[in-house]
Design a protein around this motif. Structure first.
Motif, PDB file in Angstrom:
ATOM      1  N   ALA A  96      65.079  59.755  21.533  1.00 56.41           N
ATOM      2  CA  ALA A  96      64.291  59.478  20.542  1.00 56.41           C
ATOM      3  C   ALA A  96      62.640  59.554  20.845  1.00 56.41           C
ATOM      4  N   ASP A  97      62.505  59.713  22.318  1.00 52.86           N
ATOM      5  CA  ASP A  97      61.130  59.733  22.647  1.00 52.86           C
ATOM      6  C   ASP A  97      60.647  61.280  22.707  1.00 52.86           C
ATOM      7  N   LEU A  98      59.998  61.521  21.875  1.00 50.71           N
ATOM      8  CA  LEU A  98      59.682  63.024  21.569  1.00 50.71           C
ATOM      9  C   LEU A  98      57.877  63.242  22.012  1.00 50.71           C
ATOM     10  N   LYS A  99      57.340  62.026  22.727  1.00 48.17           N
ATOM     11  CA  LYS A  99      55.861  62.481  22.959  1.00 48.17           C
ATOM     12  C   LYS A  99      55.837  63.320  24.175  1.00 48.17           C
ATOM     13  N   PRO A 100      54.896  63.884  24.211  1.00 41.89           N
ATOM     14  CA  PRO A 100      54.391  64.991  25.331  1.00 41.89           C
ATOM     15  C   PRO A 100      54.462  64.394  26.936  1.00 41.89           C
ATOM     16  N   LEU A 101      55.064  65.139  27.677  1.00 42.58           N
ATOM     17  CA  LEU A 101      55.028  64.661  28.985  1.00 42.58           C
ATOM     18  C   LEU A 101      53.606  64.731  29.797  1.00 42.58           C
ATOM     19  N   PRO A 102      53.242  63.862  30.446  1.00 40.04           N
ATOM     20  CA  PRO A 102      52.023  63.868  31.013  1.00 40.04           C
ATOM     21  C   PRO A 102      51.723  65.087  31.761  1.00 40.04           C
ATOM     22  N   GLU A 103      50.453  65.742  31.409  1.00 42.97           N
ATOM     23  CA  GLU A 103      50.152  66.963  32.194  1.00 42.97           C
ATOM     24  C   GLU A 103      50.259  66.987  33.630  1.00 42.97           C
ATOM     25  N   ARG A 104      49.849  65.808  34.314  1.00 47.20           N
ATOM     26  CA  ARG A 104      49.861  65.561  35.700  1.00 47.20           C
ATOM     27  C   ARG A 104      51.269  65.310  36.289  1.00 47.20           C
ATOM     28  N   ALA A 105      52.335  65.023  35.506  1.00 42.39           N
ATOM     29  CA  ALA A 105      53.483  65.101  36.050  1.00 42.39           C
ATOM     30  C   ALA A 105      54.311  66.415  36.092  1.00 42.39           C
ATOM     31  N   SER A 106      53.816  67.288  34.983  1.00 43.07           N
ATOM     32  CA  SER A 106      54.312  68.478  35.099  1.00 43.07           C
ATOM     33  C   SER A 106      53.845  69.336  35.976  1.00 43.07           C
ATOM     34  N   PRO A 107      54.667  70.241  36.782  1.00 40.24           N
ATOM     35  CA  PRO A 107      54.119  71.070  37.922  1.00 40.24           C
ATOM     36  C   PRO A 107      53.529  72.173  37.164  1.00 40.24           C
ATOM     37  N   ARG A 108      52.277  72.724  37.561  1.00 40.39           N
ATOM     38  CA  ARG A 108      51.569  73.596  37.295  1.00 40.39           C
ATOM     39  C   ARG A 108      52.461  74.848  36.884  1.00 40.39           C
ATOM     40  N   GLN A 109      53.307  75.436  37.514  1.00 45.21           N
ATOM     41  CA  GLN A 109      54.226  76.271  37.339  1.00 45.21           C
ATOM     42  C   GLN A 109      54.848  76.473  35.872  1.00 45.21           C
TER      43      GLN A 109
END
Length: 168
Positions: A136-149
């Protein structure tokens, strides 16, 4: 007549070799054996140094027939050696080549392994972050948690949360 007088020390010196056996045959212009191994055969009328391969006393040999001008005609000197050093050099060359080729193959496999692992590592990280959330959690992932690739993929998926809600 031609006479060739070789001492035992001279013959021993001619035959001296740590690995192979050396044979020789000196033949007069009339075909008589002047010295050496009379059963060693090679080219009868060589023109210059003539190399030959053969078998002598059950062993493979590589030899040379060399014509020598004398006052009564051309004598022939035959010298042959067993092929132990040649076989050893061939084995060493093949072995070193196989070792080099194996090293290249191992290096290539490791390079591909690490390259593919490096390409998929960012996807594995983001997949772990998504798995850790509730459906149910559809909020965006934090940008800093996502690898730049994988930021473009992450942004595309998160740009339309309604689509994501219908996908589940």
């Amino acid at each position: 007549a031609i006479h060739l007088d070789l001492s035992e020390q001279s013959v021993s010196l001619l035959r001296a070799d740590m690995i192979d056996r050396v044979f020789f045959h000196v033949i007069s212009p009339t075909g008589e054996t002047l010295s050496g191994d009379p059963d060693l055969k090679g080219p009868q009328f060589p023109v210059g140094a003539t190399f030959f391969d053969g078998t002598f006393r059950g062993q493979r040999v590589r030899g040379v027939a060399y014509p020598v001008a004398t006052p009564i005609g051309v004598s022939v000197v035959l010298v042959a050696e067993t092929t132990g050093k040649r076989a050893k050099a061939r084995r060493e060359l093949i072995t070193s080549r196989i070792v080099q080729d194996l090293a290249v193959v191992v290096f290539a496999v490791l390079a591909v392994w690490f390259a593919v692992g490096g390409v998929f590592r960012p996807l594995e990280l983001i997949a772990g972050q998504v798995r850790a959330r509730s459906p149910a959690d559809l909020k965006p992932l934090p940008e800093r948690a996502s690898p730049r690739q994988v930021l473009p993929l992450s942004e595309a998926l998160e740009s339309n949360p309604e689509w994501m809600a219908h996908a589940w």
